[in-house]
Design a protein around this motif. Structure first.
Motif, PDB file in Angstrom:
ATOM      1  N   GLN A 290       0.733 -11.209  -2.575  1.00  0.00           N
ATOM      2  CA  GLN A 290       1.836 -10.064  -2.950  1.00  0.00           C
ATOM      3  C   GLN A 290       1.298  -8.647  -2.472  1.00  0.00           C
ATOM      4  O   GLN A 290      -0.177  -8.384  -2.569  1.00  0.00           O
TER       5      GLN A 290
ATOM      6  N   ASP B  71       7.129  -4.516  -4.350  1.00  0.00           N
ATOM      7  CA  ASP B  71       6.274  -5.638  -4.163  1.00  0.00           C
ATOM      8  C   ASP B  71       6.769  -6.523  -2.939  1.00  0.00           C
ATOM      9  O   ASP B  71       8.108  -6.961  -3.048  1.00  0.00           O
ATOM     10  N   VAL B  72       6.052  -6.787  -1.992  1.00  0.00           N
ATOM     11  CA  VAL B  72       6.446  -7.760  -1.063  1.00  0.00           C
ATOM     12  C   VAL B  72       5.547  -9.227  -1.371  1.00  0.00           C
ATOM     13  O   VAL B  72       4.512  -9.249  -1.106  1.00  0.00           O
TER      14      VAL B  72
ATOM     15  N   PHE C 109       9.156  -6.051   9.861  1.00  0.00           N
ATOM     16  CA  PHE C 109       9.828  -5.274   9.025  1.00  0.00           C
ATOM     17  C   PHE C 109      10.807  -4.233   9.773  1.00  0.00           C
ATOM     18  O   PHE C 109      11.757  -3.931   9.504  1.00  0.00           O
TER      19      PHE C 109
END
Length: 379
Positions: A222, A239-240, A278
């Motif tokens: 995370q 949060d990724v 991303f």
């Protein structure tokens, strides 16, 4: 002199502090290799915590704030112990001999000391703090002073404040909580990952081995991203979550970029790959690797603020935890990290190498050395 296993650093949530040199010349010329000094300060701290008389003044922990409730439930202080922590390699080489108290004083020199562990054992709980020299035994010893630059604490606030005051009164030392900026978190993450990735190129076989190892050790990850208020005033953090399969895939992809498009190697291949994903698929420009050796710039609006996975936790607020099975950790010797080595033994050595990279990064951060030196040392 008590010697304590470096495994004491594992599986504990620490608050990280910057610590100035400890001045002890008025009482002792040396500290880390002086049993009398450690016994003296251990006894003095115990007297302070139990409310005994110290320098003619009645002292002790008191207070009505809510945080002192933890200490009231801890029970009476049973033991206060100051002991040396040898470096990982020294401990493993000598651990069978360390059981012989008659030989203890011959075993650990100042250069083999990872730090000083302070253990406060109460009836119902044990608290501890570490004055850390670093995995390489780094510390500076001048005449009458010792520099152990990082202090790790696992103490409730009243006890932490008392311990910091004790260090100030006895060693004229200054202590402050250290914050970990985005560029540090990025570099520390890459240094940890690079401990498991080949530095001389990757074929399909080694890629598969690296993938399996990363999935087993790191599991999922995370990453917490923080945003500048002008960019996202209503969004403080994001949060990724990276499943273990995706995490390993980004690592392998970063290594591929290094070997094909960027032969001189991007400074942070994992984050280079993640940022590229991303930007391409989510139209979100992270710029986590926007300059060589650095993770951010003054104009950067998206920052990494926390890393959490199955192997370690690092927070920008100045907290860390290294998670490992203490019983399986063995010392690192790069000369024996060969493909013919037993796979389990090789994995254990790589885990310790990665763990040491975090401790080394903290030391470098405090003493002001460039973060790129961490990556160079671990490649």
């Amino acid at each position: 002199m008590p010697y304590l296993s470096p495994q004491s650093l594992l599986n504990t949530s620490w608050t990280i502090h910057r610590l100035s040199p400890l001045h002890h010349r008025k009482e002792f010329q040396t500290l880390v290799d002086n049993p009398d000094a450690l016994k003296t300060y251990s006894k003095r701290l115990r007297n302070l915590l139990t409310g005994d008389v110290l320098r003619g003044v009645q002292v002790g922990l008191s207070g009505s704030d809510a945080s002192s409730d933890a200490l009231s439930k801890a029970g009476a202080l049973k033991e206060c112990l100051w002991g040396l922590i040898p470096t990982w390699s020294h401990w493993n080489e000598e651990q069978s001999v360390l059981e012989d108290p008659d030989q203890e004083q011959l075993l650990v020199s100042a250069g083999d000391c990872l730090g000083i562990l302070v253990t406060l054992e109460y009836e119902h709980v044990t608290y501890k703090a570490v004055l850390l020299a670093g995995p390489d035994g780094y510390h500076e010893t001048r005449e009458g002073s010792t520099y152990l630059p990082v202090l790790l604490t696992r103490l409730p606030n009243p006890l932490r404040n008392t311990f910091v005051s004790f260090l100030s009164a006895n060693f004229d030392a200054f202590c402050s909580v250290i914050r970990l900026p985005s560029d540090f978190l990025c570099a520390a993450l890459e240094a940890y990952i690079m401990a498991f990735t080949p530095a001389d190129g990757s074929d399909q076989s080694s890629n598969n081995t690296t993938r399996e190892l990363l999935e087993e050790v790191l599991g999922g990850m995370q990453l917490t991203l923080a945003f500048s208020p002008p960019i996202a005033p209503a969004l403080k953090a994001l949060d990724v979550h990276l499943p273990k399969e995706s995490l390993a895939a980004f690592v392998i992809d970063g290594s591929t970029i290094r070997q094909t498009d960027m032969p001189h190697r991007p400074s942070m291949p994992f984050l280079e790959s993640l940022s590229s994903y991303f930007n391409k698929h989510l139209a979100m420009k992270l710029d986590l690797n926007d300059s060589p050796g650095r993770c951010g710039t003054g104009s950067q609006h998206v920052r990494l603020s926390k890393i959490a996975c199955s192997a370690f936790v690092l927070s920008g607020e100045g907290r860390t935890k290294i998670i490992a099975d203490a019983g399986r950790v063995t010392p690192v010797d790069n000369s024996v990290l060969t493909e013919t080595e037993d796979p389990e033994e090789r994995k254990n050595r790589l885990i310790l190498k990665a763990n040491e990279s975090i401790l080394r990064a903290l030391i470098h951060r405090v003493i002001g050395r460039d973060m790129s030196e961490i990556q160079e040392k671990d490649t």
